[in-house]
Design a protein around this motif. Structure first.
Motif, PDB file in Angstrom:
ATOM      1  N   TRP A   1      -3.493  -2.060   6.989  1.00 18.24           N
ATOM      2  CA  TRP A   1      -3.113  -2.074   5.812  1.00 18.24           C
ATOM      3  C   TRP A   1      -1.965  -1.070   5.672  1.00 18.24           C
ATOM      4  O   TRP A   1      -1.932   0.114   6.470  1.00 18.24           O
ATOM      5  CB  TRP A   1      -4.214  -1.358   4.953  1.00 18.24           C
TER       6      TRP A   1
ATOM      7  N   VAL B   1       0.932   0.785   3.190  1.00 19.12           N
ATOM      8  CA  VAL B   1       1.192   1.185   1.512  1.00 19.12           C
ATOM      9  C   VAL B   1       2.659   1.638   1.581  1.00 19.12           C
ATOM     10  O   VAL B   1       2.861   2.615   2.266  1.00 19.12           O
ATOM     11  CB  VAL B   1       0.336   2.339   1.166  1.00 19.12           C
TER      12      VAL B   1
ATOM     13  N   TYR C   1      -5.435  -4.842  -6.608  1.00 19.38           N
ATOM     14  CA  TYR C   1      -6.173  -3.743  -5.758  1.00 19.38           C
ATOM     15  C   TYR C   1      -6.096  -2.445  -6.672  1.00 19.38           C
ATOM     16  O   TYR C   1      -5.200  -2.043  -7.214  1.00 19.38           O
ATOM     17  CB  TYR C   1      -5.504  -3.616  -4.525  1.00 19.38           C
TER      18      TYR C   1
ATOM     19  N   LEU D   1      -2.717  -1.713  -8.257  1.00 21.45           N
ATOM     20  CA  LEU D   1      -1.586  -2.009  -7.416  1.00 21.45           C
ATOM     21  C   LEU D   1      -1.519  -3.278  -6.781  1.00 21.45           C
ATOM     22  O   LEU D   1      -2.240  -4.037  -6.627  1.00 21.45           O
ATOM     23  CB  LEU D   1      -1.743  -0.803  -6.280  1.00 21.45           C
TER      24      LEU D   1
ATOM     25  N   ALA E   1      -1.013  -5.842  -4.261  1.00 23.41           N
ATOM     26  CA  ALA E   1      -1.355  -6.073  -2.781  1.00 23.41           C
ATOM     27  C   ALA E   1      -1.202  -7.559  -2.453  1.00 23.41           C
ATOM     28  O   ALA E   1      -1.561  -8.377  -3.432  1.00 23.41           O
ATOM     29  CB  ALA E   1      -2.809  -5.339  -2.593  1.00 23.41           C
TER      30      ALA E   1
ATOM     31  N   VAL F   1       0.436  -3.304   0.541  1.00 29.56           N
ATOM     32  CA  VAL F   1       0.163  -2.547  -0.788  1.00 29.56           C
ATOM     33  C   VAL F   1       1.803  -2.122  -1.272  1.00 29.56           C
ATOM     34  O   VAL F   1       2.336  -1.179  -0.723  1.00 29.56           O
ATOM     35  CB  VAL F   1      -0.862  -1.821  -1.131  1.00 29.56           C
TER      36      VAL F   1
END
Length: 562
Positions: free
Chosen positions: A72, A74, A114, A121, A123, A135
């Motif tokens: 993941w 961000v 998400y 957010l 994603a 994200v």
């Protein structure tokens, strides 16, 4: 391209908010259908801009993706640079194209709403590799100085970090707004939801050289969230622009891979291409799981160590004392605190005669818990960092937390108080990095038949060794053989971690072998170098980690009982 199914909308996904977001069996099922590999573990990256991970966290990023574990990423800012919407939207597309290229699959993604800390957010999940999710928080780019751009109200990560508790920063897509605490809480929620094995952030210091303000403050927000999350993971903080003048530490193959990743992203961000940045990767890693004394960096062998006084008594605290082999100077380092028995270093000190009198920045001991004042992470650059940009230091001769700077006290961990292990010397994490195919190659053996064990390790360019000179010291590390480097296919864990030392011919000199693509390959020691590189056997070529007919596991490739 994005491909959100038109027949239904995926349930907003957050592990910690299952109860609040699942309104029916069907919506809960939609969440549970997210692949199990995407629910926990793997790597989590928190960076400022689209491409910070590509430039500054490669090859760590693609190497982790190659394992098939969850990944993941961000992105705190939109990377808009004060330009029109089209610029940041294109960068969003670019990062997705780059990740698809890394995974070796089609650039097709599905929107995955998400929730973290009750905030929605943006994603996206890679269709052909659903363990990969990106994200976007889309906060305004703060420009290199941190003063922001007029078009976005001069908002920036720096301004919200240094502002008042009511200072706001607004997502440029109009979705949300954050105070300093809001942003930290959101990142804490993401870390707890992800529960990653490794958290990759940007260097939160400002003393390694010039850099973009967003890089520093992205690192600071992410580090605060790390300390507050109370989850177990390894932490890596990556330097950015200021690595350009550092020695190249990539192999030819790694440079080619990094260039290819940048080439996949470049068409979406005009002017972006290969630079000196993507020939280097310099992480500052956490130090944990270590029982050691804490010694001031650069002090003499009998210099100053942190010491506990009157443990469990009315005068309990910490002070500086001459280093000695005593229990009072033994500490245990975890990923986010420093322990002595069941007590942790804490600030402000709870009181006591040697803990600084309980002043706001004093350091003492308190029963280990989850208090903010116990949050401390020891890094491989020798600094011990806590909340709000503070470092473990000294003031008026007493342990204190002070504002981190290049002049902050640095520390060494010492397994034996008289022989401190320097953080910046040969074989340190600062030099070898955090790749197991390098640091797990460390081996000891008598290379020159003087009855003292020497030390060797595999670097990107070959085998480097240092001879013992006795009295607790090694000489300088030098190249002993140019083979076994990354360009010779040893840059994979299944090969690089198999390096071992042993006397092959009975002459008293430790020789070196490893399991490579062609089987067992060895070199012999002359006492000052390795020579005679050749294959000794190909019998072990096809060993694999598997179960035999007896149901007992066969040893991993290249590792044998010792």
């Amino acid at each position: 391209m994005d491909s959100t199914p038109s027949t239904h909308r995926p349930c907003p996904f957050s592990v910690s908010s299952l109860r609040s977001t699942c309104r029916s069996i069907l919506t809960c099922l939609a969440i549970l259908l997210v692949p199990a590999s995407a629910l926990a573990g793997g790597q989590l990256l928190i960076v400022a801009h689209e491409d910070d991970d590509l430039y500054f966290m490669t090859p760590a990023l693609p190497n982790a993706i190659a394992t098939g574990e969850p990944s993941w990423s961000v992105y705190l800012t939109a990377g808009d640079a004060g330009r029109t919407n089209g610029h940041w939207q294109s960068r969003d597309l670019g990062i997705r194209a780059a990740y698809a290229s890394i995974a070796g699959v089609a650039d097709a993604w599905t929107a995955l709403p998400y929730f973290a800390a009750d905030r929605s957010l943006a994603a996206f999940q890679l269709d052909a590799a659903p363990q990969i999710i990106v994200v976007f928080m889309r906060l305004p780019d703060g420009n290199p100085s941190g003063t922001g751009y007029a078009v976005t109200g001069n908002e920036s990560l720096r301004n919200v970090w240094e502002g008042t508790s009511r200072t706001l920063i607004h997502a440029i897509d109009g979705t949300d707004q954050y105070t300093r605490d809001d942003l930290i809480d959101t990142l804490v929620a993401i870390i707890r939801d992800r529960d990653p094995d490794v958290l990759r952030i940007q260097d939160m210091t400002a003393y390694h050289g010039s850099d973009h303000s967003d890089h520093f403050y992205s690192g600071r927000f992410a580090f605060e969230a790390h300390l507050a999350s109370h989850t177990r993971h390894r932490l890596r903080a990556y330097r950015a622009y200021n690595i350009a003048d550092q020695p190249v530490n990539f192999s030819t193959a790694e440079i080619a891979e990094s260039n290819a990743i940048i080439a996949a992203y470049g068409p979406f961000d005009p002017g972006v291409g290969p630079t000196a940045w993507n020939q280097r990767e310099i992480p500052i890693a956490d130090v944990r799981g270590t029982q050691a004394s804490l010694v001031y960096m650069g002090s003499s062998p009998n210099g100053e160590c942190l010491a506990v006084t009157d443990f469990g008594g009315p005068g309990e605290g910490v002070e500086f004392a001459a280093c000695a082999d005593v229990e009072e100077q033994a500490f245990y380092l975890t990923e986010r605190d420093i322990r002595h028995g069941d007590h942790c270093l804490a600030s402000p000190a709870p009181g006591g005669s040697s803990s600084g009198g309980g002043s706001a920045s004093s350091i003492g001991l308190a029963p280990c818990g989850i208090g903010e004042g116990q949050s401390l992470t020891f890094f491989t650059d020798g600094h011990v960092r806590g909340r709000n940009g503070l470092c473990l230091d000294a003031l008026l001769g007493a342990p204190q937390l002070t504002a981190c700077s290049g002049a902050s006290r640095s520390w060494e961990v010492s397994a034996k108080p008289d022989f401190a292990a320097g953080m910046g010397a040969s074989f340190s994490s600062l030099e070898l990095g955090v790749a197991p195919e390098r640091y797990e190659s460390l081996e000891f053996g008598d290379l020159n038949a003087d009855s003292m064990d020497d030390v060797c390790v595999r670097r990107a360019t070959g085998i480097f060794c240092a001879l013992s000179i006795g009295d607790g010291f090694f000489g300088a590390a030098t190249e002993w053989h140019p083979n076994f480097g990354d360009d010779d296919q040893w840059g994979f864990p299944e090969y690089g971690t198999t390096i071992m030392l042993g006397d092959l011919d009975g002459d008293g000199h430790a020789d070196l072998c490893g399991r490579g693509i062609a089987g067992i390959l060895c070199v012999r020691s002359t006492g000052s170098a390795f020579t005679d590189f050749r294959s000794w056997t190909s019998t072990l070529l096809q060993l694999r980690r598997r179960f035999g007919g007896s149901g007992l596991p066969i040893a991993p490739p290249g590792r044998c009982e010792r």
